[in-house]
Design a protein around this motif. Structure first.
Motif, PDB file in Angstrom:
ATOM      1  N   ARG A   6      -7.493  -1.378  -0.540  1.00 36.56           N
ATOM      2  CA  ARG A   6      -6.410  -1.183  -1.513  1.00 36.56           C
ATOM      3  C   ARG A   6      -5.074  -1.397  -0.817  1.00 36.56           C
ATOM      4  N   ARG A   7      -4.085  -1.741  -1.586  1.00 31.18           N
ATOM      5  CA  ARG A   7      -2.765  -1.954  -0.994  1.00 31.18           C
ATOM      6  C   ARG A   7      -2.246  -0.682  -0.340  1.00 31.18           C
ATOM      7  N   GLU A   8      -2.655   0.486  -0.862  1.00 28.96           N
ATOM      8  CA  GLU A   8      -2.214   1.760  -0.290  1.00 28.96           C
ATOM      9  C   GLU A   8      -2.828   2.018   1.080  1.00 28.96           C
ATOM     10  N   ASP A   9      -3.913   1.319   1.399  1.00 24.84           N
ATOM     11  CA  ASP A   9      -4.568   1.524   2.692  1.00 24.84           C
ATOM     12  C   ASP A   9      -3.793   0.887   3.844  1.00 24.84           C
ATOM     13  N   LYS A  56      -0.667  -0.079   6.320  1.00 32.34           N
ATOM     14  CA  LYS A  56       0.553   0.499   6.864  1.00 32.34           C
ATOM     15  C   LYS A  56       1.394  -0.623   7.455  1.00 32.34           C
ATOM     16  N   ASP A  92       7.324   1.378   6.209  1.00 25.48           N
ATOM     17  CA  ASP A  92       7.923   2.403   7.060  1.00 25.48           C
ATOM     18  C   ASP A  92       8.999   1.764   7.936  1.00 25.48           C
ATOM     19  N   GLU A 101       3.722  -8.927   3.937  1.00 27.32           N
ATOM     20  CA  GLU A 101       3.309  -7.746   3.166  1.00 27.32           C
ATOM     21  C   GLU A 101       3.084  -8.120   1.713  1.00 27.32           C
ATOM     22  N   SER A 103      -5.171  -8.221  -1.322  1.00 25.01           N
ATOM     23  CA  SER A 103      -6.039  -7.045  -1.315  1.00 25.01           C
ATOM     24  C   SER A 103      -6.845  -6.907  -2.611  1.00 25.01           C
ATOM     25  N   ARG A 108       8.518  -0.175  -1.273  1.00 25.71           N
ATOM     26  CA  ARG A 108       7.220  -0.856  -1.171  1.00 25.71           C
ATOM     27  C   ARG A 108       6.310  -0.178  -0.143  1.00 25.71           C
ATOM     28  N   ASN A 109       6.668   1.075   0.231  1.00 23.56           N
ATOM     29  CA  ASN A 109       5.883   1.866   1.197  1.00 23.56           C
ATOM     30  C   ASN A 109       5.857   1.230   2.585  1.00 23.56           C
ATOM     31  N   ARG A 153      -0.554  -7.752   0.081  1.00 25.11           N
ATOM     32  CA  ARG A 153      -0.705  -6.888  -1.096  1.00 25.11           C
ATOM     33  C   ARG A 153      -1.387  -7.656  -2.228  1.00 25.11           C
TER      34      ARG A 153
END
Length: 453
Positions: free
Chosen positions: A200-203, A205, A237, A186, A193, A234-235, A190
């Motif tokens: 984007r890193r937010e894209d 999962k 899950d 990850e 990206s 770090r988002n 990140r």
């Protein structure tokens, strides 16, 4: 006299090294021969696999060549099929016997059985077709290439379904392998990206699935909770008390009812003893591990020894009855030292010593400059824990040559940017030549677990 060591992992390598030193006079006089049978001509230092997958260490520096290190031993690259200890013989296949479809027999006087472990899988529908393991250096590098390839796929399509599946990464197992692999990859993805104009890193999962109520039990409950908090920050899950029920058609179905279309399912949910143990006449326990004594001899059997993941060794450092040492690298390295010493003592008619250990602690990396550690009762987190992780494993990796190379790579990595190149074409190195020669390029089978186009 021939000493046969089955397995070239931690126990195999370190036992052979110990015997080379302890039996140097006998080896010099030709009285003793040490034979190491291993499916690979190298030993993999598995704690470095996550860093190899993230590109922090070159893959060739994660492995130790057996022939170079064990100069006084005979190395046989092959796989043991059966062991008949009553006759002191093993049946094995080598690269040469594969050409003829036959087998080879090898006799011995003393047996050290240390084949290690293999991934423990469950009958999850679709897992065999789509799952990716994380047990050896080939899988680690293949996973790195695969993750970067998913970023390429997501960057080159406008189909939201394909894009979403490419950018969803599911890791099953909250032990060392799962947590460190996810955290390092990850971290790498990140960083990578930023070089994709529409990713984007937010894209992305990242999902960690663990069947129990905690992760990293080796570092303690408090550090485990901190790790969960750090990963979620770090988002990532993190789903506890959750199981993977299916990954058919590249859809990860979890026991809590969640469904995630994904091209990446990484399975790190534990290990089991090597299946060669079932093809022996040696005593096994209910879990299929070799039943051993605290002296690392096989229980009730002469001239047979065992240690490491495949051996059930009583834990004499605790008063808890029936407790066995955990199947991890820390025990394997220490047991190999005791095993080598006891085997040398046995040949010379000297008394044996029990294997006993003191808990040192545990360290885990959570990506670049991030980690957790529980060492000698002290709890560390963040950069100090990450530094402790690197220092500890640098001190444990075999040979000065490997230590120097790894340290040099870490130093250079601190001065320059990460490498984010995917070399997925290594899986089919002759494809371009075959196409140029008028042949057909190899086609990936339907449902290729690595998602290659």
């Amino acid at each position: 006299m021939r000493i046969l060591i089955v397995g070239g992992g931690y126990v195999g390598l370190y036992t052979a090294l110990r015997l080379q030193r302890k039996l140097k006079p006998e080896l010099g006089r030709g009285e003793v021969e040490i034979v190491v049978v291993s499916p690979d001509p190298y030993m993999t230092y598995q704690p470095f696999l996550p860093e190899a997958a993230a590109g922090s260490i070159s893959p060739r520096h994660v492995v130790v060549p057996l022939r170079r290190v064990l100069a006084d031993c005979r190395i046989v690259v092959g796989e043991v099929q059966t062991i008949d200890h009553s006759k002191r013989t093993v049946t094995l296949t080598t690269l040469a016997t594969e050409e003829t479809g036959g087998t080879e027999q090898l006799s011995y006087d003393e047996l050290v059985l240390a084949p290690g472990s293999v991934s423990r899988t469950l009958p999850v529908p679709g897992l065999a077709e789509h799952g990716i393991g994380f047990k050896n250096v080939e899988e680690a590098i293949g996973l790195r290439n695969h993750v970067l390839e998913q970023l390429d796929i997501a960057s080159s399509t406008r189909d939201p379904a394909i894009r979403d599946a490419a950018l969803t990464f599911v890791f099953v197992g909250g032990g060392y392998a799962g947590v460190e692999a996810l955290a390092e990859l990850e971290d790498m993805a990140r960083y990578a990206s930023r070089y994709y104009h529409n990713v984007r890193r937010e894209d992305m999962k990242w999902i960690l699935v663990e069947a129990t109520g905690r992760i990293l039990p080796e570092v303690g409950e408090e550090m485990g909770r901190y790790t969960i908090t750090e990963l979620r920050r770090r988002n990532i899950d993190v789903r506890l008390d959750t199981r993977l029920e299916s990954c058919v058609d590249r859809i990860a179905v979890l026991s809590d009812g969640s469904r995630f279309p994904t091209r990446t399912v990484v399975w790190t949910a534990g290990v089991k003893p090597h299946p060669v143990l079932a093809a022996t006449d040696l005593p096994l326990n209910a879990r299929g591990r070799l039943r051993c004594t605290p002296y690392l001899t096989v229980d009730g059997v002469d001239h047979a020894w065992g240690a490491g993941d495949a051996a059930a060794v009583p834990d004499v450092s605790t008063d808890e009855p029936g407790k066995e040492t955990a199947p991890n690298a820390q025990h394997a390295v220490r047991q190999a030292k005791t095993l080598g010493d006891n085997l040398a003592r046995s040949l010379r008619g000297q008394p044996l010593q029990q294997y006993s250990h003191a808990y040192v602690g545990s360290v885990a990396s959570l990506g670049l400059h991030k980690g957790v550690a529980h060492v000698y009762g002290r709890k560390l987190k963040g950069w100090p824990a990450w530094f402790m992780h690197r220092t500890y494993h640098l001190s444990r990796v075999p040979t000065f040559n490997r230590k120097a190379r790894v340290l040099a790579e870490w130093t250079l990595a601190g001065l320059f940017k990460r490498e984010i190149v995917s070399l997925g074409s290594l899986e089919h190195p002759r494809a371009e030549f075959e196409l140029a020669a008028g042949g057909k390029p190899p086609q990936n089978p339907p449902g290729n677990p690595k998602g290659s186009s």
